[in-house]
Design a protein around this motif. Structure first.
Motif, PDB file in Angstrom:
ATOM      1  N   GLU A   1     -43.219 -20.233  21.467  1.00  0.00           N
ATOM      2  CA  GLU A   1     -41.763 -20.962  21.496  1.00  0.00           C
ATOM      3  C   GLU A   1     -40.859 -20.169  21.822  1.00  0.00           C
ATOM      4  O   GLU A   1     -39.543 -20.701  22.516  1.00  0.00           O
ATOM      5  CB  GLU A   1     -41.699 -21.485  19.898  1.00  0.00           C
ATOM      6  N   VAL A   2     -40.836 -18.995  21.493  1.00  0.00           N
ATOM      7  CA  VAL A   2     -39.852 -17.911  21.895  1.00  0.00           C
ATOM      8  C   VAL A   2     -39.794 -17.711  23.346  1.00  0.00           C
ATOM      9  O   VAL A   2     -38.750 -17.679  23.931  1.00  0.00           O
ATOM     10  CB  VAL A   2     -39.970 -16.512  21.152  1.00  0.00           C
ATOM     11  N   LEU A   3     -40.804 -17.681  23.905  1.00  0.00           N
ATOM     12  CA  LEU A   3     -41.191 -17.447  25.431  1.00  0.00           C
ATOM     13  C   LEU A   3     -40.475 -18.632  26.122  1.00  0.00           C
ATOM     14  O   LEU A   3     -39.924 -18.768  27.259  1.00  0.00           O
ATOM     15  CB  LEU A   3     -42.556 -17.300  25.910  1.00  0.00           C
ATOM     16  N   LYS A   4     -40.869 -19.912  25.444  1.00  0.00           N
ATOM     17  CA  LYS A   4     -40.462 -21.268  25.793  1.00  0.00           C
ATOM     18  C   LYS A   4     -38.871 -21.437  25.997  1.00  0.00           C
ATOM     19  O   LYS A   4     -38.251 -21.551  26.908  1.00  0.00           O
ATOM     20  CB  LYS A   4     -40.921 -22.405  25.270  1.00  0.00           C
ATOM     21  N   LYS A   5     -38.216 -20.826  24.907  1.00  0.00           N
ATOM     22  CA  LYS A   5     -36.764 -20.787  24.938  1.00  0.00           C
ATOM     23  C   LYS A   5     -36.090 -19.817  25.672  1.00  0.00           C
ATOM     24  O   LYS A   5     -35.510 -20.356  26.444  1.00  0.00           O
ATOM     25  CB  LYS A   5     -36.702 -20.450  23.503  1.00  0.00           C
ATOM     26  N   LEU A   6     -36.911 -18.691  25.828  1.00  0.00           N
ATOM     27  CA  LEU A   6     -36.202 -17.773  26.872  1.00  0.00           C
ATOM     28  C   LEU A   6     -36.381 -18.285  28.470  1.00  0.00           C
ATOM     29  O   LEU A   6     -35.670 -17.823  29.262  1.00  0.00           O
ATOM     30  CB  LEU A   6     -37.043 -16.426  26.517  1.00  0.00           C
ATOM     31  N   SER A   7     -37.362 -19.033  28.551  1.00  0.00           N
ATOM     32  CA  SER A   7     -37.714 -19.509  29.942  1.00  0.00           C
ATOM     33  C   SER A   7     -36.482 -20.300  30.227  1.00  0.00           C
ATOM     34  O   SER A   7     -36.427 -20.392  31.671  1.00  0.00           O
ATOM     35  CB  SER A   7     -38.947 -20.199  30.280  1.00  0.00           C
ATOM     36  N   LYS A   8     -35.657 -20.868  29.491  1.00  0.00           N
ATOM     37  CA  LYS A   8     -34.388 -21.556  29.969  1.00  0.00           C
ATOM     38  C   LYS A   8     -33.317 -20.595  30.077  1.00  0.00           C
ATOM     39  O   LYS A   8     -32.197 -21.024  30.537  1.00  0.00           O
ATOM     40  CB  LYS A   8     -34.077 -22.283  28.838  1.00  0.00           C
ATOM     41  N   ASP A   9     -33.406 -18.985  29.992  1.00  0.00           N
ATOM     42  CA  ASP A   9     -32.576 -18.383  30.319  1.00  0.00           C
ATOM     43  C   ASP A   9     -32.006 -18.270  31.588  1.00  0.00           C
ATOM     44  O   ASP A   9     -32.780 -18.255  32.551  1.00  0.00           O
ATOM     45  CB  ASP A   9     -33.065 -16.834  29.973  1.00  0.00           C
ATOM     46  N   ASP A  10     -30.592 -18.584  32.228  1.00  0.00           N
ATOM     47  CA  ASP A  10     -30.527 -18.636  33.450  1.00  0.00           C
ATOM     48  C   ASP A  10     -29.764 -17.403  34.068  1.00  0.00           C
ATOM     49  O   ASP A  10     -29.312 -17.419  35.288  1.00  0.00           O
ATOM     50  CB  ASP A  10     -29.248 -20.089  33.484  1.00  0.00           C
ATOM     51  N   SER A  11     -29.687 -16.425  33.168  1.00  0.00           N
ATOM     52  CA  SER A  11     -29.161 -15.248  33.704  1.00  0.00           C
ATOM     53  C   SER A  11     -29.970 -13.980  33.547  1.00  0.00           C
ATOM     54  O   SER A  11     -29.960 -12.827  34.273  1.00  0.00           O
ATOM     55  CB  SER A  11     -27.768 -14.925  33.425  1.00  0.00           C
ATOM     56  N   GLY A  12     -30.700 -14.019  32.384  1.00  0.00           N
ATOM     57  CA  GLY A  12     -31.573 -12.844  32.131  1.00  0.00           C
ATOM     58  C   GLY A  12     -31.108 -12.128  30.982  1.00  0.00           C
ATOM     59  O   GLY A  12     -31.468 -11.345  30.473  1.00  0.00           O
ATOM     60  N   LEU A  13     -29.860 -12.561  30.636  1.00  0.00           N
ATOM     61  CA  LEU A  13     -29.079 -11.923  29.383  1.00  0.00           C
ATOM     62  C   LEU A  13     -29.897 -11.939  28.069  1.00  0.00           C
ATOM     63  O   LEU A  13     -30.086 -11.083  27.428  1.00  0.00           O
ATOM     64  CB  LEU A  13     -27.654 -12.256  29.167  1.00  0.00           C
ATOM     65  N   ALA A  14     -30.124 -13.243  28.036  1.00  0.00           N
ATOM     66  CA  ALA A  14     -30.913 -13.705  26.617  1.00  0.00           C
ATOM     67  C   ALA A  14     -32.303 -12.817  26.689  1.00  0.00           C
ATOM     68  O   ALA A  14     -32.669 -12.512  25.334  1.00  0.00           O
ATOM     69  CB  ALA A  14     -31.127 -15.169  26.594  1.00  0.00           C
ATOM     70  N   THR A  15     -33.049 -12.675  27.732  1.00  0.00           N
ATOM     71  CA  THR A  15     -34.237 -12.030  27.718  1.00  0.00           C
ATOM     72  C   THR A  15     -34.005 -10.471  27.590  1.00  0.00           C
ATOM     73  O   THR A  15     -34.803  -9.858  26.642  1.00  0.00           O
ATOM     74  CB  THR A  15     -34.951 -12.108  29.082  1.00  0.00           C
ATOM     75  N   TYR A  16     -33.024 -10.062  27.977  1.00  0.00           N
ATOM     76  CA  TYR A  16     -32.703  -8.402  27.930  1.00  0.00           C
ATOM     77  C   TYR A  16     -32.286  -8.490  26.419  1.00  0.00           C
ATOM     78  O   TYR A  16     -32.964  -7.492  25.991  1.00  0.00           O
ATOM     79  CB  TYR A  16     -31.390  -8.266  28.843  1.00  0.00           C
ATOM     80  N   GLU A  17     -31.589  -9.156  25.978  1.00  0.00           N
ATOM     81  CA  GLU A  17     -31.295  -8.980  24.515  1.00  0.00           C
ATOM     82  C   GLU A  17     -32.431  -9.188  23.392  1.00  0.00           C
ATOM     83  O   GLU A  17     -32.575  -8.273  22.456  1.00  0.00           O
ATOM     84  CB  GLU A  17     -30.147 -10.013  24.073  1.00  0.00           C
ATOM     85  N   TYR A  18     -33.478 -10.025  23.970  1.00  0.00           N
ATOM     86  CA  TYR A  18     -34.822 -10.103  23.019  1.00  0.00           C
ATOM     87  C   TYR A  18     -35.217  -9.127  23.129  1.00  0.00           C
ATOM     88  O   TYR A  18     -35.976  -8.507  22.258  1.00  0.00           O
ATOM     89  CB  TYR A  18     -35.566 -11.507  23.793  1.00  0.00           C
ATOM     90  N   ILE A  19     -35.604  -8.350  24.380  1.00  0.00           N
ATOM     91  CA  ILE A  19     -36.369  -6.969  24.596  1.00  0.00           C
ATOM     92  C   ILE A  19     -35.688  -5.879  23.780  1.00  0.00           C
ATOM     93  O   ILE A  19     -36.224  -5.119  22.656  1.00  0.00           O
ATOM     94  CB  ILE A  19     -36.257  -6.595  26.003  1.00  0.00           C
ATOM     95  N   ALA A  20     -34.282  -5.846  23.715  1.00  0.00           N
ATOM     96  CA  ALA A  20     -33.450  -4.807  23.160  1.00  0.00           C
ATOM     97  C   ALA A  20     -33.646  -5.006  21.495  1.00  0.00           C
ATOM     98  O   ALA A  20     -33.874  -3.969  20.728  1.00  0.00           O
ATOM     99  CB  ALA A  20     -31.922  -4.892  23.436  1.00  0.00           C
ATOM    100  N   ASN A  21     -33.728  -6.218  21.085  1.00  0.00           N
ATOM    101  CA  ASN A  21     -33.821  -6.409  19.633  1.00  0.00           C
ATOM    102  C   ASN A  21     -35.255  -6.712  18.986  1.00  0.00           C
ATOM    103  O   ASN A  21     -35.419  -6.252  17.995  1.00  0.00           O
ATOM    104  CB  ASN A  21     -33.235  -7.942  19.285  1.00  0.00           C
ATOM    105  N   HIS A  22     -36.258  -6.571  19.893  1.00  0.00           N
ATOM    106  CA  HIS A  22     -37.583  -6.569  19.497  1.00  0.00           C
ATOM    107  C   HIS A  22     -38.449  -5.535  20.148  1.00  0.00           C
ATOM    108  O   HIS A  22     -39.629  -5.548  20.042  1.00  0.00           O
ATOM    109  CB  HIS A  22     -38.211  -7.931  19.986  1.00  0.00           C
ATOM    110  N   ILE A  23     -38.135  -4.196  20.506  1.00  0.00           N
ATOM    111  CA  ILE A  23     -38.606  -3.392  21.642  1.00  0.00           C
ATOM    112  C   ILE A  23     -39.953  -2.697  20.601  1.00  0.00           C
ATOM    113  O   ILE A  23     -40.771  -2.662  21.434  1.00  0.00           O
ATOM    114  CB  ILE A  23     -37.739  -2.343  21.849  1.00  0.00           C
ATOM    115  N   ASP A  24     -39.704  -2.634  19.339  1.00  0.00           N
ATOM    116  CA  ASP A  24     -40.638  -1.979  18.717  1.00  0.00           C
ATOM    117  C   ASP A  24     -41.939  -2.899  18.361  1.00  0.00           C
ATOM    118  O   ASP A  24     -43.184  -2.610  18.443  1.00  0.00           O
ATOM    119  CB  ASP A  24     -40.318  -1.593  17.302  1.00  0.00           C
ATOM    120  N   ALA A  25     -41.636  -4.212  18.830  1.00  0.00           N
ATOM    121  CA  ALA A  25     -42.903  -5.086  18.357  1.00  0.00           C
ATOM    122  C   ALA A  25     -43.713  -5.555  19.731  1.00  0.00           C
ATOM    123  O   ALA A  25     -44.575  -6.316  19.637  1.00  0.00           O
ATOM    124  CB  ALA A  25     -42.420  -6.580  17.584  1.00  0.00           C
TER     125      ALA A  25
END
Length: 126
Positions: A4-28
């Motif tokens: 579901e997270v990936l589905k939500k991120l697939s609607k990211d139209d710039s890459g910012l939301a995906t970048y933020e997700y990576i930064a906030n979940h890097i250890d996992a």
């Protein structure tokens, strides 16, 4: 990573939301997660801005662990950043502040460096 997270991120139209997700979940994140997230950035980032930012971030966190993702992001950024607004930042971030003293060596051993250097300094060439 939850589908579901990936589905939500697939609607990211710039890459910012995906970048933020990576930064906030890097250890996992595992390699499969990172592959999906990198693909998502490259599908949404038309300018290369977030591909460069993500490559720089991953390099700073753990360049060995994320080497595959970094390489893919750099290649994608080179293809997208036609105006050379962002890829120049990779020179010092990835190859070090002394990259200029090692240009010949880096051009001979690293295709990403060679491509960026040629784009940033076209008159100098190879």
């Amino acid at each position: 990573m939850d589908k579901e997270v990936l589905k939500k991120l697939s609607k990211d139209d710039s890459g910012l939301a995906t970048y933020e997700y990576i930064a906030n979940h890097i250890d996992a994140l595992n390699e499969e997660d990172m592959d999906s997230l990198v693909d998502n950035i490259l599908n949404s980032d038309k300018s290369g801005q977030f591909a460069v930012s993500t490559a720089r971030y991953l390099f700073a966190i753990d360049s060995n662990r994320f080497s595959k993702a970094i390489d893919t992001l750099i290649k994608g950024a080179i293809d997208r950043d036609r105006e050379r607004k962002y890829i120049g930042d990779l020179l010092t971030s990835i190859w070090g502040v002394d990259y200029a003293s090692r240009v010949a060596e880096l051009q001979a051993t690293d295709d990403n460096f060679r491509r960026i250097y040629k784009r940033m300094f076209p008159a100098v060439g190879i």
